[in-house]
Design a protein around this motif. Sequence first.
Motif, mmCIF file in Angstrom:
data_model
loop_
_atom_site.group_PDB
_atom_site.id
_atom_site.type_symbol
_atom_site.label_atom_id
_atom_site.label_comp_id
_atom_site.label_asym_id
_atom_site.label_seq_id
_atom_site.Cartn_x
_atom_site.Cartn_y
_atom_site.Cartn_z
ATOM 1 N N ASP A 63 0.903 -1.222 0.100
ATOM 2 C CA ASP A 63 0.106 0.023 0.108
ATOM 3 C C ASP A 63 0.861 1.172 0.070
ATOM 4 O OD1 ASP A 63 -2.996 1.088 0.626
ATOM 5 O OD2 ASP A 63 -1.630 2.166 1.820
ATOM 6 N N THR A 64 0.594 2.247 -0.964
ATOM 7 C CA THR A 64 1.523 3.352 -1.045
ATOM 8 C C THR A 64 0.700 4.558 -1.288
ATOM 9 O OG1 THR A 64 3.255 4.104 -2.190
ATOM 10 C CG2 THR A 64 1.954 2.750 -3.461
ATOM 11 N N ALA A 65 1.275 5.546 -1.751
ATOM 12 C CA ALA A 65 0.568 6.811 -2.490
ATOM 13 C C ALA A 65 1.632 7.714 -2.910
ATOM 14 C CB ALA A 65 0.012 7.671 -1.243
ATOM 15 N N GLN A 66 1.508 8.418 -3.941
ATOM 16 C CA GLN A 66 2.565 9.328 -4.444
ATOM 17 C C GLN A 66 2.899 10.495 -3.434
ATOM 18 O OE1 GLN A 66 3.960 9.553 -7.109
ATOM 19 N NE2 GLN A 66 5.100 11.566 -7.070
ATOM 20 N N GLU A 96 -1.634 15.757 -2.136
ATOM 21 C CA GLU A 96 -0.827 15.827 -2.945
ATOM 22 C C GLU A 96 0.567 16.439 -2.070
ATOM 23 O OE1 GLU A 96 -1.709 18.345 -6.217
ATOM 24 O OE2 GLU A 96 -1.759 20.302 -4.792
ATOM 25 N N PRO A 97 1.742 16.175 -2.536
ATOM 26 C CA PRO A 97 2.829 16.552 -1.789
ATOM 27 C C PRO A 97 2.963 18.378 -1.551
ATOM 28 C CG PRO A 97 3.754 15.264 -3.424
ATOM 29 C CD PRO A 97 2.456 15.433 -3.695
ATOM 30 N N LEU A 105 1.896 17.490 3.109
ATOM 31 C CA LEU A 105 0.992 17.517 1.914
ATOM 32 C C LEU A 105 -0.099 18.222 2.269
ATOM 33 C CD1 LEU A 105 -1.399 14.239 2.891
ATOM 34 C CD2 LEU A 105 -0.102 15.372 4.370
ATOM 35 N N ARG A 106 -0.841 18.270 1.147
ATOM 36 C CA ARG A 106 -2.323 19.095 1.094
ATOM 37 C C ARG A 106 -3.297 18.463 0.375
ATOM 38 N NH1 ARG A 106 1.313 22.663 -1.937
ATOM 39 N NH2 ARG A 106 0.925 21.976 -4.175
ATOM 40 N N LEU A 107 -4.489 18.811 0.446
ATOM 41 C CA LEU A 107 -5.538 18.163 -0.055
ATOM 42 C C LEU A 107 -5.646 18.559 -1.689
ATOM 43 C CD1 LEU A 107 -8.686 18.526 2.636
ATOM 44 C CD2 LEU A 107 -7.033 16.472 2.185
ATOM 45 N N ALA A 108 -6.004 17.582 -2.027
ATOM 46 C CA ALA A 108 -6.277 17.534 -3.694
ATOM 47 C C ALA A 108 -7.274 16.512 -4.190
ATOM 48 C CB ALA A 108 -4.926 17.194 -4.543
ATOM 49 N N GLN A 109 -8.663 17.308 -3.730
ATOM 50 C CA GLN A 109 -9.699 16.366 -3.900
ATOM 51 C C GLN A 109 -10.592 16.699 -5.312
ATOM 52 O OE1 GLN A 109 -11.705 14.680 -1.154
ATOM 53 N NE2 GLN A 109 -9.527 14.182 -0.722
ATOM 54 N N ARG A 110 -10.166 17.865 -5.904
ATOM 55 C CA ARG A 110 -10.951 17.910 -7.429
ATOM 56 C C ARG A 110 -10.732 17.189 -8.391
ATOM 57 N NH1 ARG A 110 -8.315 23.016 -6.452
ATOM 58 N NH2 ARG A 110 -7.421 22.735 -8.412
ATOM 59 N N PRO A 111 -11.568 16.684 -9.360
ATOM 60 C CA PRO A 111 -11.478 15.654 -10.192
ATOM 61 C C PRO A 111 -10.374 15.675 -11.046
ATOM 62 C CG PRO A 111 -13.866 16.317 -10.185
ATOM 63 C CD PRO A 111 -13.201 17.374 -8.925
ATOM 64 N N GLU A 112 -9.803 16.916 -11.392
ATOM 65 C CA GLU A 112 -8.569 17.007 -12.236
ATOM 66 C C GLU A 112 -7.483 16.697 -11.618
ATOM 67 O OE1 GLU A 112 -9.685 21.359 -10.867
ATOM 68 O OE2 GLU A 112 -10.749 19.689 -11.505
ATOM 69 N N LEU A 114 -7.387 14.834 -8.839
ATOM 70 C CA LEU A 114 -7.290 13.249 -8.736
ATOM 71 C C LEU A 114 -6.682 12.510 -10.116
ATOM 72 C CD1 LEU A 114 -10.857 12.400 -7.348
ATOM 73 C CD2 LEU A 114 -8.565 12.811 -6.174
ATOM 74 N N ARG A 115 -7.124 13.025 -11.293
ATOM 75 C CA ARG A 115 -6.425 12.565 -12.546
ATOM 76 C C ARG A 115 -4.876 12.654 -12.594
ATOM 77 N NH1 ARG A 115 -7.591 10.665 -17.568
ATOM 78 N NH2 ARG A 115 -9.894 10.763 -17.382
ATOM 79 N N ALA A 116 -4.721 13.889 -12.220
ATOM 80 C CA ALA A 116 -3.336 14.316 -12.193
ATOM 81 C C ALA A 116 -2.361 13.090 -11.276
ATOM 82 C CB ALA A 116 -2.894 15.623 -11.958
ATOM 83 N N GLN A 117 -3.021 12.892 -10.111
ATOM 84 C CA GLN A 117 -2.249 12.157 -9.317
ATOM 85 C C GLN A 117 -2.235 10.666 -9.627
ATOM 86 O OE1 GLN A 117 -4.236 12.693 -5.099
ATOM 87 N NE2 GLN A 117 -5.081 14.335 -6.161
ATOM 88 N N VAL A 118 -3.292 10.284 -10.330
ATOM 89 C CA VAL A 118 -2.977 8.877 -10.991
ATOM 90 C C VAL A 118 -1.921 8.795 -11.956
ATOM 91 C CG1 VAL A 118 -4.179 7.298 -12.271
ATOM 92 C CG2 VAL A 118 -5.523 8.132 -10.368
ATOM 93 N N ASP A 119 -1.950 9.774 -12.606
ATOM 94 C CA ASP A 119 -0.939 9.904 -13.685
ATOM 95 C C ASP A 119 0.630 9.934 -13.180
ATOM 96 O OD1 ASP A 119 -2.468 9.720 -15.843
ATOM 97 O OD2 ASP A 119 -2.709 12.081 -16.239
ATOM 98 N N ASP A 120 0.743 10.721 -11.884
ATOM 99 C CA ASP A 120 1.929 10.814 -11.384
ATOM 100 C C ASP A 120 2.264 9.377 -10.596
ATOM 101 O OD1 ASP A 120 2.378 13.393 -11.937
ATOM 102 O OD2 ASP A 120 1.347 14.234 -9.899
ATOM 103 N N ASN A 121 1.280 8.697 -10.173
ATOM 104 C CA ASN A 121 1.578 7.620 -9.445
ATOM 105 C C ASN A 121 1.836 6.415 -10.606
ATOM 106 O OD1 ASN A 121 0.601 6.876 -6.566
ATOM 107 N ND2 ASN A 121 -0.904 8.494 -7.273
ATOM 108 N N LEU A 122 1.475 6.461 -11.906
ATOM 109 C CA LEU A 122 1.661 5.714 -12.649
ATOM 110 C C LEU A 122 3.364 5.920 -13.227
ATOM 111 C CD1 LEU A 122 -1.657 5.739 -15.166
ATOM 112 C CD2 LEU A 122 -0.440 3.670 -13.986
#
Length: 311
Positions: A63-66, A96-97, A105-112, A114-122
Amino acid sequence: MASTSSSVSTEPTGRPGGPGSLAGRTVSRIGFGAMQLERLRDDRAAAVALLRRAVELGIDHIDTAQFYGHGFVNEVIAEALSAEDDAIVVSKVGAEPAHDGPLPLRLAQRPEQLRAQVDDNLKSLRLDQIPLVNLRRADTGPGLRAEGDQLVDMDDQLAVLTGLRDEGKIGAIGVSNVTADQLRRSLPVGVACVQNAYSLVARGDEDMLRLCVDEGIAWVPYFPLGSAFPGMPKVTDEPAVVEAARTLGSTPAQAGLAWLLHHAPNVLLIPGTADPEHLRANVDAGALAFDEATLAALDAVPTRDGDIELH
Protein backbone atom coordinates in the motif's frame (compact mmCIF):
# COMPACT_ATOMS: atom_id res chain seq x y z
CA MET A 1 -12.84 -18.14 13.54
CA ALA A 2 -11.14 -18.71 16.90
CA SER A 3 -8.71 -21.55 17.42
CA THR A 4 -8.81 -23.81 20.48
CA SER A 5 -5.15 -23.18 21.26
CA SER A 6 -2.82 -20.21 21.69
CA SER A 7 0.38 -20.26 19.70
CA VAL A 8 2.68 -18.39 17.33
CA SER A 9 4.80 -19.98 14.65
CA THR A 10 8.54 -19.43 14.28
CA GLU A 11 8.49 -19.37 10.48
CA PRO A 12 5.76 -17.99 8.21
CA THR A 13 4.21 -20.52 5.88
CA GLY A 14 2.56 -19.41 2.66
CA ARG A 15 0.90 -16.02 2.76
CA PRO A 16 1.27 -14.14 6.07
CA GLY A 17 -2.08 -14.20 7.84
CA GLY A 18 -3.41 -16.66 5.27
CA PRO A 19 -5.04 -15.87 1.93
CA GLY A 20 -7.43 -12.97 1.49
CA SER A 21 -9.20 -11.35 -1.44
CA LEU A 22 -8.56 -7.89 -2.87
CA ALA A 23 -9.81 -6.54 -6.19
CA GLY A 24 -10.40 -10.04 -7.52
CA ARG A 25 -6.97 -11.31 -6.49
CA THR A 26 -5.79 -13.61 -3.74
CA VAL A 27 -3.32 -11.79 -1.48
CA SER A 28 -1.64 -12.18 1.89
CA ARG A 29 -3.92 -10.93 4.65
CA ILE A 30 -0.92 -9.16 6.14
CA GLY A 31 0.45 -6.72 3.61
CA PHE A 32 2.89 -3.84 3.89
CA GLY A 33 2.06 -0.18 4.34
CA ALA A 34 4.92 1.63 2.65
CA MET A 35 4.54 5.12 4.13
CA GLN A 36 7.33 4.69 6.69
CA LEU A 37 9.88 3.88 4.00
CA GLU A 38 10.32 7.66 3.82
CA ARG A 39 12.33 7.33 7.03
CA LEU A 40 14.97 5.55 4.94
CA ARG A 41 15.36 8.37 2.44
CA ASP A 42 19.05 8.68 3.29
CA ASP A 43 19.58 4.94 2.84
CA ARG A 44 17.78 3.98 -0.33
CA ALA A 45 19.47 0.57 -0.44
CA ALA A 46 18.00 -0.25 2.99
CA ALA A 47 14.54 0.77 1.79
CA VAL A 48 14.83 -1.50 -1.24
CA ALA A 49 16.15 -4.34 0.93
CA LEU A 50 13.22 -3.99 3.34
CA LEU A 51 10.72 -4.35 0.52
CA ARG A 52 12.61 -7.33 -0.85
CA ARG A 53 12.46 -8.89 2.62
CA ALA A 54 8.72 -8.34 2.74
CA VAL A 55 8.35 -10.25 -0.52
CA GLU A 56 10.59 -13.04 0.79
CA LEU A 57 8.28 -13.35 3.81
CA GLY A 58 5.30 -13.89 1.50
CA ILE A 59 3.80 -10.39 1.42
CA ASP A 60 2.21 -9.62 -1.94
CA HIS A 61 0.05 -6.57 -1.06
CA ILE A 62 1.85 -3.20 -0.93
CA ASP A 63 0.00 0.00 0.00
CA THR A 64 1.45 3.34 -1.06
CA ALA A 65 0.69 6.87 -2.31
CA GLN A 66 2.51 9.37 -4.49
CA PHE A 67 2.52 11.88 -1.64
CA TYR A 68 4.52 9.52 0.61
CA GLY A 69 7.92 11.14 0.70
CA HIS A 70 7.10 13.33 -2.32
CA GLY A 71 7.34 10.30 -4.61
CA PHE A 72 10.34 8.67 -2.91
CA VAL A 73 8.34 5.70 -1.63
CA ASN A 74 6.84 4.95 -5.04
CA GLU A 75 10.28 5.13 -6.64
CA VAL A 76 11.62 2.62 -4.13
CA ILE A 77 8.71 0.28 -4.83
CA ALA A 78 9.38 0.52 -8.56
CA GLU A 79 13.04 -0.30 -7.97
CA ALA A 80 12.45 -3.12 -5.51
CA LEU A 81 9.60 -5.04 -7.14
CA SER A 82 9.43 -6.85 -10.45
CA ALA A 83 6.64 -8.54 -12.38
CA GLU A 84 7.92 -11.90 -11.13
CA ASP A 85 7.00 -10.91 -7.56
CA ASP A 86 3.31 -10.87 -8.57
CA ALA A 87 2.54 -8.30 -5.87
CA ILE A 88 -0.48 -6.02 -6.01
CA VAL A 89 0.44 -2.35 -5.51
CA VAL A 90 -2.38 -0.21 -4.16
CA SER A 91 -2.23 3.57 -4.15
CA LYS A 92 -4.49 6.35 -2.98
CA VAL A 93 -5.49 9.80 -4.20
CA GLY A 94 -6.97 12.86 -2.54
CA ALA A 95 -3.80 14.67 -1.46
CA GLU A 96 -0.55 15.81 -2.98
CA PRO A 97 2.92 16.75 -1.71
CA ALA A 98 3.31 20.23 -0.28
CA HIS A 99 6.82 21.65 -0.40
CA ASP A 100 6.12 24.97 1.28
CA GLY A 101 3.47 24.40 3.94
CA PRO A 102 3.27 23.44 7.61
CA LEU A 103 2.50 19.83 6.62
CA PRO A 104 4.22 17.67 3.98
CA LEU A 105 0.96 17.33 2.05
CA ARG A 106 -2.19 19.22 1.15
CA LEU A 107 -5.60 18.10 -0.01
CA ALA A 108 -6.17 17.59 -3.73
CA GLN A 109 -9.79 16.49 -4.00
CA ARG A 110 -10.93 18.06 -7.26
CA PRO A 111 -11.50 15.68 -10.20
CA GLU A 112 -8.69 17.14 -12.31
CA GLN A 113 -6.36 16.78 -9.34
CA LEU A 114 -7.35 13.14 -8.86
CA ARG A 115 -6.59 12.42 -12.51
CA ALA A 116 -3.20 14.12 -12.23
CA GLN A 117 -2.38 12.08 -9.12
CA VAL A 118 -3.16 8.82 -10.91
CA ASP A 119 -0.83 9.87 -13.74
CA ASP A 120 1.89 10.78 -11.23
CA ASN A 121 1.51 7.39 -9.54
CA LEU A 122 1.74 5.56 -12.85
CA LYS A 123 4.94 7.41 -13.69
CA SER A 124 6.72 6.94 -10.36
CA LEU A 125 5.63 3.31 -9.98
CA ARG A 126 6.56 2.60 -13.61
CA LEU A 127 3.24 0.87 -14.20
CA ASP A 128 0.82 0.84 -17.11
CA GLN A 129 -2.04 0.24 -14.67
CA ILE A 130 -2.42 0.68 -10.91
CA PRO A 131 -4.31 -2.43 -9.75
CA LEU A 132 -6.35 -0.51 -7.14
CA VAL A 133 -6.68 3.18 -6.28
CA ASN A 134 -8.36 4.35 -3.08
CA LEU A 135 -10.16 7.69 -2.96
CA ARG A 136 -9.32 9.33 0.35
CA ARG A 137 -12.18 11.60 1.37
CA ALA A 138 -11.63 14.52 3.75
CA ASP A 139 -15.08 15.31 5.14
CA THR A 140 -14.16 14.14 8.63
CA GLY A 141 -11.10 13.67 10.81
CA PRO A 142 -8.60 12.62 11.81
CA GLY A 143 -6.28 14.63 9.62
CA LEU A 144 -6.87 17.38 7.09
CA ARG A 145 -10.44 18.59 6.49
CA ALA A 146 -11.73 19.76 3.14
CA GLU A 147 -12.78 23.39 2.79
CA GLY A 148 -13.23 25.90 -0.01
CA ASP A 149 -12.65 24.45 -3.47
CA GLN A 150 -11.64 21.15 -1.86
CA LEU A 151 -15.25 20.48 -0.88
CA VAL A 152 -16.09 18.20 -3.81
CA ASP A 153 -19.15 16.04 -4.35
CA MET A 154 -18.23 12.38 -4.07
CA ASP A 155 -20.16 11.50 -7.22
CA ASP A 156 -17.88 13.80 -9.24
CA GLN A 157 -14.83 12.09 -7.78
CA LEU A 158 -16.16 8.61 -8.47
CA ALA A 159 -16.98 9.64 -12.03
CA VAL A 160 -13.37 10.54 -12.80
CA LEU A 161 -12.07 7.36 -11.19
CA THR A 162 -14.58 5.29 -13.13
CA GLY A 163 -13.37 7.02 -16.28
CA LEU A 164 -9.77 6.19 -15.42
CA ARG A 165 -10.78 2.58 -14.86
CA ASP A 166 -12.50 2.51 -18.23
CA GLU A 167 -9.30 3.88 -19.78
CA GLY A 168 -7.31 1.07 -18.18
CA LYS A 169 -5.19 3.34 -15.99
CA ILE A 170 -6.55 1.78 -12.81
CA GLY A 171 -7.90 -1.69 -12.26
CA ALA A 172 -10.27 -1.19 -9.34
CA ILE A 173 -11.64 1.56 -7.09
CA GLY A 174 -11.58 1.77 -3.30
CA VAL A 175 -12.72 4.41 -0.84
CA SER A 176 -11.13 5.70 2.36
CA ASN A 177 -12.27 7.72 5.36
CA VAL A 178 -15.92 7.37 4.37
CA THR A 179 -19.19 7.22 6.24
CA ALA A 180 -21.72 4.43 5.83
CA ASP A 181 -23.88 6.64 3.61
CA GLN A 182 -20.91 7.46 1.39
CA LEU A 183 -20.03 3.79 1.07
CA ARG A 184 -23.58 2.94 0.01
CA ARG A 185 -23.44 5.75 -2.58
CA SER A 186 -20.21 4.23 -3.89
CA LEU A 187 -21.43 0.65 -4.23
CA PRO A 188 -22.81 1.03 -7.79
CA VAL A 189 -19.31 1.79 -9.16
CA GLY A 190 -18.02 -1.52 -7.80
CA VAL A 191 -16.02 -0.77 -4.65
CA ALA A 192 -13.18 -3.24 -4.02
CA CYS A 193 -11.82 -1.89 -0.74
CA VAL A 194 -12.60 0.36 2.21
CA GLN A 195 -9.80 1.98 4.22
CA ASN A 196 -11.14 3.52 7.43
CA ALA A 197 -9.69 4.08 10.89
CA TYR A 198 -10.58 0.95 12.84
CA SER A 199 -9.11 -1.07 15.69
CA LEU A 200 -10.06 -3.10 18.75
CA VAL A 201 -10.66 0.13 20.68
CA ALA A 202 -12.35 2.08 17.84
CA ARG A 203 -15.11 -0.07 16.35
CA GLY A 204 -17.70 2.56 15.53
CA ASP A 205 -17.70 1.39 11.91
CA GLU A 206 -18.82 -2.13 12.82
CA ASP A 207 -22.00 -1.93 10.73
CA MET A 208 -19.95 -0.75 7.75
CA LEU A 209 -17.52 -3.61 8.24
CA ARG A 210 -20.39 -6.09 8.20
CA LEU A 211 -21.79 -4.47 5.05
CA CYS A 212 -18.39 -5.00 3.43
CA VAL A 213 -18.43 -8.66 4.48
CA ASP A 214 -21.83 -9.06 2.83
CA GLU A 215 -20.71 -7.24 -0.33
CA GLY A 216 -17.35 -9.01 -0.66
CA ILE A 217 -15.40 -5.78 -0.11
CA ALA A 218 -11.98 -5.87 1.53
CA TRP A 219 -11.71 -3.99 4.84
CA VAL A 220 -8.22 -2.49 5.20
CA PRO A 221 -8.05 -0.54 8.47
CA TYR A 222 -5.64 2.28 9.08
CA PHE A 223 -4.70 3.05 12.70
CA PRO A 224 -5.14 -0.70 13.43
CA LEU A 225 -3.50 -0.21 16.84
CA GLY A 226 -4.99 3.16 17.66
CA SER A 227 -2.94 6.24 16.91
CA ALA A 228 -0.53 8.85 18.13
CA PHE A 229 -3.17 11.50 17.41
CA PRO A 230 -4.06 13.28 20.66
CA GLY A 231 -7.00 11.71 22.44
CA MET A 232 -6.99 8.47 20.47
CA PRO A 233 -6.71 5.36 22.66
CA LYS A 234 -4.00 2.79 21.95
CA VAL A 235 -4.74 -0.91 21.61
CA THR A 236 -1.45 -1.82 23.24
CA ASP A 237 -2.47 -0.03 26.47
CA GLU A 238 -5.48 -2.30 27.00
CA PRO A 239 -5.06 -4.72 29.94
CA ALA A 240 -6.85 -7.48 28.01
CA VAL A 241 -4.44 -7.06 25.10
CA VAL A 242 -1.42 -7.09 27.40
CA GLU A 243 -2.71 -10.26 29.05
CA ALA A 244 -3.42 -11.90 25.69
CA ALA A 245 0.13 -11.12 24.59
CA ARG A 246 1.51 -12.64 27.78
CA THR A 247 -0.51 -15.81 27.21
CA LEU A 248 0.54 -16.04 23.58
CA GLY A 249 4.18 -15.18 24.10
CA SER A 250 3.78 -12.27 21.69
CA THR A 251 3.86 -8.49 21.89
CA PRO A 252 0.68 -6.49 22.56
CA ALA A 253 0.95 -5.04 19.05
CA GLN A 254 0.96 -8.52 17.55
CA ALA A 255 -2.06 -9.49 19.63
CA GLY A 256 -3.93 -6.37 18.49
CA LEU A 257 -3.21 -7.10 14.83
CA ALA A 258 -4.15 -10.76 15.21
CA TRP A 259 -7.50 -9.82 16.76
CA LEU A 260 -8.38 -7.87 13.61
CA LEU A 261 -7.67 -10.92 11.44
CA HIS A 262 -9.84 -13.10 13.66
CA HIS A 263 -12.64 -10.54 13.84
CA ALA A 264 -13.80 -10.64 10.21
CA PRO A 265 -12.77 -12.69 7.17
CA ASN A 266 -12.42 -9.71 4.84
CA VAL A 267 -9.89 -7.83 7.00
CA LEU A 268 -6.54 -7.18 5.34
CA LEU A 269 -3.77 -5.48 7.30
CA ILE A 270 -1.09 -3.10 6.02
CA PRO A 271 1.15 -2.39 9.02
CA GLY A 272 4.10 -0.24 8.12
CA THR A 273 7.66 -0.10 9.35
CA ALA A 274 11.17 0.90 8.34
CA ASP A 275 12.78 -1.83 10.48
CA PRO A 276 13.36 -5.45 9.35
CA GLU A 277 12.78 -6.90 12.83
CA HIS A 278 9.50 -5.02 13.17
CA LEU A 279 8.51 -6.25 9.71
CA ARG A 280 9.08 -9.82 10.81
CA ALA A 281 7.09 -9.24 14.02
CA ASN A 282 4.15 -7.97 11.95
CA VAL A 283 4.31 -11.05 9.73
CA ASP A 284 4.42 -13.34 12.77
CA ALA A 285 1.20 -11.74 14.07
CA GLY A 286 -0.59 -13.55 11.26
CA ALA A 287 0.22 -16.90 12.86
CA LEU A 288 -1.29 -16.13 16.27
CA ALA A 289 -4.24 -18.29 17.31
CA PHE A 290 -6.45 -17.38 20.28
CA ASP A 291 -8.19 -19.78 22.62
CA GLU A 292 -11.88 -19.08 23.20
CA ALA A 293 -11.39 -17.38 26.56
CA THR A 294 -8.71 -15.02 25.25
CA LEU A 295 -10.74 -14.09 22.21
CA ALA A 296 -13.81 -13.47 24.38
CA ALA A 297 -11.79 -11.18 26.64
CA LEU A 298 -10.58 -9.18 23.66
CA ASP A 299 -14.05 -8.98 22.14
CA ALA A 300 -15.29 -7.54 25.43
CA VAL A 301 -12.91 -4.55 25.31
CA PRO A 302 -15.15 -1.47 24.97
CA THR A 303 -14.95 0.63 21.85
CA ARG A 304 -14.14 4.25 22.55
CA ASP A 305 -14.91 6.05 19.32
CA GLY A 306 -16.56 8.69 21.46
CA ASP A 307 -13.11 9.69 22.69
CA ILE A 308 -12.12 10.80 19.20
CA GLU A 309 -13.76 12.60 16.31
CA LEU A 310 -13.90 10.21 13.39
CA HIS A 311 -17.41 10.35 11.88
